[in-house]
Design an enzyme around this catalytic site. Structure first.
Site, PDB file in Angstrom:
ATOM      1  N   GLN A 278       0.910   2.469  -2.013  1.00 20.21           N
ATOM      2  CA  GLN A 278      -0.510   2.831  -1.896  1.00 20.21           C
ATOM      3  C   GLN A 278      -0.888   3.919  -2.895  1.00 20.21           C
ATOM      4  O   GLN A 278      -2.024   3.970  -3.361  1.00 20.21           O
ATOM      5  CB  GLN A 278      -0.824   3.314  -0.475  1.00 20.21           C
ATOM      6  CG  GLN A 278      -0.734   2.252   0.601  1.00 20.21           C
ATOM      7  CD  GLN A 278       0.625   2.247   1.270  1.00 20.21           C
ATOM      8  OE1 GLN A 278       1.641   2.522   0.640  1.00 20.21           O
ATOM      9  NE2 GLN A 278       0.666   1.904   2.539  1.00 20.21           N
TER      10      GLN A 278
ATOM     11  N   ASN B 219       2.306  10.763   9.394  1.00 23.72           N
ATOM     12  CA  ASN B 219       1.617  10.233   8.207  1.00 23.72           C
ATOM     13  C   ASN B 219       2.590   9.318   7.476  1.00 23.72           C
ATOM     14  O   ASN B 219       3.729   9.110   7.915  1.00 23.72           O
ATOM     15  CB  ASN B 219       1.125  11.381   7.311  1.00 23.72           C
ATOM     16  CG  ASN B 219       0.205  10.863   6.211  1.00 23.72           C
ATOM     17  OD1 ASN B 219      -0.732  10.122   6.473  1.00 23.72           O
ATOM     18  ND2 ASN B 219       0.479  11.218   4.970  1.00 23.72           N
TER      19      ASN B 219
ATOM     20  N   ARG C 158      -1.861  -2.171  14.873  1.00 23.74           N
ATOM     21  CA  ARG C 158      -0.999  -1.201  14.184  1.00 23.74           C
ATOM     22  C   ARG C 158      -0.812  -0.012  15.136  1.00 23.74           C
ATOM     23  O   ARG C 158      -1.794   0.609  15.555  1.00 23.74           O
ATOM     24  CB  ARG C 158      -1.596  -0.752  12.842  1.00 23.74           C
ATOM     25  CG  ARG C 158      -1.446  -1.869  11.789  1.00 23.74           C
ATOM     26  CD  ARG C 158      -1.572  -1.353  10.380  1.00 23.74           C
ATOM     27  NE  ARG C 158      -0.413  -0.636   9.919  1.00 23.74           N
ATOM     28  CZ  ARG C 158      -0.410   0.073   8.779  1.00 23.74           C
ATOM     29  NH1 ARG C 158      -1.487   0.143   8.029  1.00 23.74           N
ATOM     30  NH2 ARG C 158       0.676   0.698   8.394  1.00 23.74           N
TER      31      ARG C 158
ATOM     32  N   ASP D  46      -2.080  10.007  10.382  1.00 20.47           N
ATOM     33  CA  ASP D  46      -2.352   8.841  11.223  1.00 20.47           C
ATOM     34  C   ASP D  46      -2.434   9.207  12.691  1.00 20.47           C
ATOM     35  O   ASP D  46      -3.053   8.511  13.484  1.00 20.47           O
ATOM     36  CB  ASP D  46      -1.277   7.772  11.018  1.00 20.47           C
ATOM     37  CG  ASP D  46      -1.560   7.013   9.746  1.00 20.47           C
ATOM     38  OD1 ASP D  46      -1.279   7.564   8.666  1.00 20.47           O
ATOM     39  OD2 ASP D  46      -2.109   5.897   9.822  1.00 20.47           O
TER      40      ASP D  46
ATOM     41  N   GLY E 144      -5.244   2.520   6.260  1.00 18.16           N
ATOM     42  CA  GLY E 144      -5.768   3.891   6.347  1.00 18.16           C
ATOM     43  C   GLY E 144      -6.325   4.093   7.756  1.00 18.16           C
ATOM     44  O   GLY E 144      -7.172   3.294   8.197  1.00 18.16           O
ATOM     45  N   ALA E 145      -5.875   5.144   8.429  1.00 20.75           N
ATOM     46  CA  ALA E 145      -6.183   5.293   9.859  1.00 20.75           C
ATOM     47  C   ALA E 145      -7.687   5.209  10.192  1.00 20.75           C
ATOM     48  O   ALA E 145      -8.088   4.409  11.044  1.00 20.75           O
ATOM     49  CB  ALA E 145      -5.571   6.595  10.378  1.00 20.75           C
TER      50      ALA E 145
HETATM   51  O1  MRU Z   1       0.110   2.270   6.045  1.00 21.60           O
HETATM   52  P1  MRU Z   1      -1.207   2.845   5.629  1.00 21.60           P
HETATM   53  O2  MRU Z   1      -1.554   2.569   4.211  1.00 21.60           O
HETATM   54  O3  MRU Z   1      -2.304   2.458   6.597  1.00 21.60           O
HETATM   55  O4  MRU Z   1      -0.996   4.407   5.774  1.00 21.60           O
HETATM   56  C1  MRU Z   1      -2.060   5.255   5.470  1.00 21.60           C
HETATM   57  C2  MRU Z   1      -1.702   6.689   5.593  1.00 21.60           C
HETATM   58  O5  MRU Z   1      -0.613   7.043   5.925  1.00 21.60           O
HETATM   59  C3  MRU Z   1      -2.806   7.666   5.350  1.00 21.60           C
HETATM   60  O6  MRU Z   1      -2.297   8.857   4.840  1.00 21.60           O
HETATM   61  C4  MRU Z   1      -3.531   7.970   6.665  1.00 21.60           C
HETATM   62  O7  MRU Z   1      -3.867   6.778   7.324  1.00 21.60           O
HETATM   63  C5  MRU Z   1      -4.734   8.783   6.461  1.00 21.60           C
HETATM   64  S1  MRU Z   1      -5.991   7.905   5.586  1.00 21.60           S
HETATM   65  C6  MRU Z   1      -7.335   8.911   5.517  1.00 21.60           C
END
Ligand code: MRU
Length: 376
Positions: A222, A273, A115, A263, A72-73
């Site tokens: 997720q 995203n 990442r 993201d 999550g970003a």
């Molecule tokens: O690969 P992830 O699980 O880190 O991806 C997360 C997302 O794409 C979320 O939508 C984004 O980070 C926003 S979280 C508030």
């Protein structure tokens, strides 16, 4: 004496955080005089097991970000800042302060690579670097960086709260009862109640009957593993659907509004995203369903003019070829595994930020909101 600074617990005590989640993904442990550590809820085991891993070095932080122990970003950004606080231990053997800072800068570059798409990572690390770049006024590096990491953590909780409030107005105005979301954007992805999920939780706490369709979110699921878990913890009515069912349910009139996180958002509103978001946006437009992005300003990257400037992470083939550790296809099959996609701004009805809702001419709207904002 052992003093555990459980940051999320401290946040819960804050009276101005009206909506709270029961999920705690990160705990900063600053034992009196001892080595600090970061306790991270291992999201790979959820929803079946709630286990915290104790991280004591920045290398472990990098590994945890890469292998998605946490994700999550905004949460990646917060964790990276704590990672910098842990890195101070590793530069202690260096005697001169300028050399310590030089080493910390190179560690910062290493962490930034963990990442590539989530820009909150770079944003948080740059705040830390900025703090140690100038005159430290004799304050120990450990103290400066920890203070900043805690600030980033708490600040994100406040941003989520405001995003929730602004977003709730949209849901009310659109009279939406049935919301579709993708991936996980809740407490497990942020320092607070979440972004898109923060909106959902805020509406739910206002006793407005809403139903959430959680798209499974292949390949790492997720949506299936984490969003349904957060809905369950917060007693939100939730229906899990496969990613491939989204179009069908939109066409049948079962979805009133789509809401997703981000993201990285470019200066023109193009939004990266989780993979699959773009197709939801196109399907939403085709079916006349509002499609909103919810994200803090720390997710905007004005150095990216548009989609083509946003780096897209490609992850291991096994995430696609395997389910629950077992291969589902012939060995040696060619695989592509982009972890994110970019939704062009033209498909986005509005971007819900802590400063309000951006819509219409995104280039101007984004420019204006950043002209008004200064980060502490
Ligand atoms: O690969 P992830 O699980 O880190 O991806 C997360 C997302 O794409 C979320 O939508 C984004 O980070 C926003 S979280 C508030």
């Amino acid at each position: 004496m052992v003093l555990l600074c459980f940051i999320n617990f401290l946040l819960i005590m804050k009276p101005n955080l009206q909506v709270q989640s029961k999920v705690q993904p990160l705990l900063w442990d600053c034992r009196d005089g001892g080595t600090p550590s970061l306790h991270v809820l291992d999201q790979r085991l959820l929803p079946h097991e709630k286990k915290y891993l104790e991280l004591t070095s920045y290398k472990q932080v990098i590994e945890a970000i890469k292998n998605m122990t946490l994700r999550g970003a905004p949460l990646i950004g917060i964790t990276a800042a704590y990672g910098m606080a842990l890195a101070v231990n590793e530069v202690k053997a260096i005697h001169e302060l300028p050399l310590q800072i030089k080493r910390l800068k190179s560690i910062a570059e290493e962490i930034k690579q963990s990442r590539p798409t989530a820009v909150n990572l770079k944003w948080a690390i740059d705040l830390v670097l900025n703090d140690i770049a100038g005159d430290c006024h004799g304050m120990p590096l450990q103290e400066i960086i920890t203070k900043r990491a805690v600030w980033i953590h708490e600040d994100d909780a406040m941003r989520c709260q405001k995003i929730g409030e602004h977003g709730a107005k949209i849901v009310e105005t659109c009279r939406s009862k049935s919301l579709l979301t993708i991936c996980n954007t809740g407490a497990l992805a942020t320092g607070g109640i979440g972004t898109a999920f923060g909106v959902i939780l805020t509406v739910h706490k206002k006793n407005q009957n809403i139903k959430v369709f959680a798209a499974e979110t292949r390949p790492r699921q997720q949506g299936a593993r984490l969003t349904t878990f957060e809905c369950d913890e917060n007693e939100i009515d939730c229906i899990l659907i496969s990613d491939t069912a989204c179009g069908h349910l939109m066409q049948k009139g079962e979805i009133d509004l789509v809401i997703a996180g981000a993201d990285r958002i470019a200066a023109n509103g193009d939004t990266a995203n989780k993979i699959g978001t773009y197709q939801l946006a196109v399907l939403a437009k085709e079916n006349n369903i509002p499609f909103y992005i919810a994200a803090p300003l720390s997710t905007f990257d004005l150095s990216c003019k548009s989609d083509s400037d946003i780096p897209i992470e490609e992850r291991h083939a096994e995430e696609v070829t395997n389910i629950n550790g077992k291969s589902i296809c012939v060995s040696g099959v060619k695989v592509r595994n982009p972890a994110f996609d970019v939704t062009p701004a033209k498909y986005i009805s509005g971007i819900i930020t802590e400063k309000g809702i951006l819509c219409g001419d995104y280039i101007d709207e984004i420019k204006n909101v950043f002209n008004e904002v200064t980060f502490a």
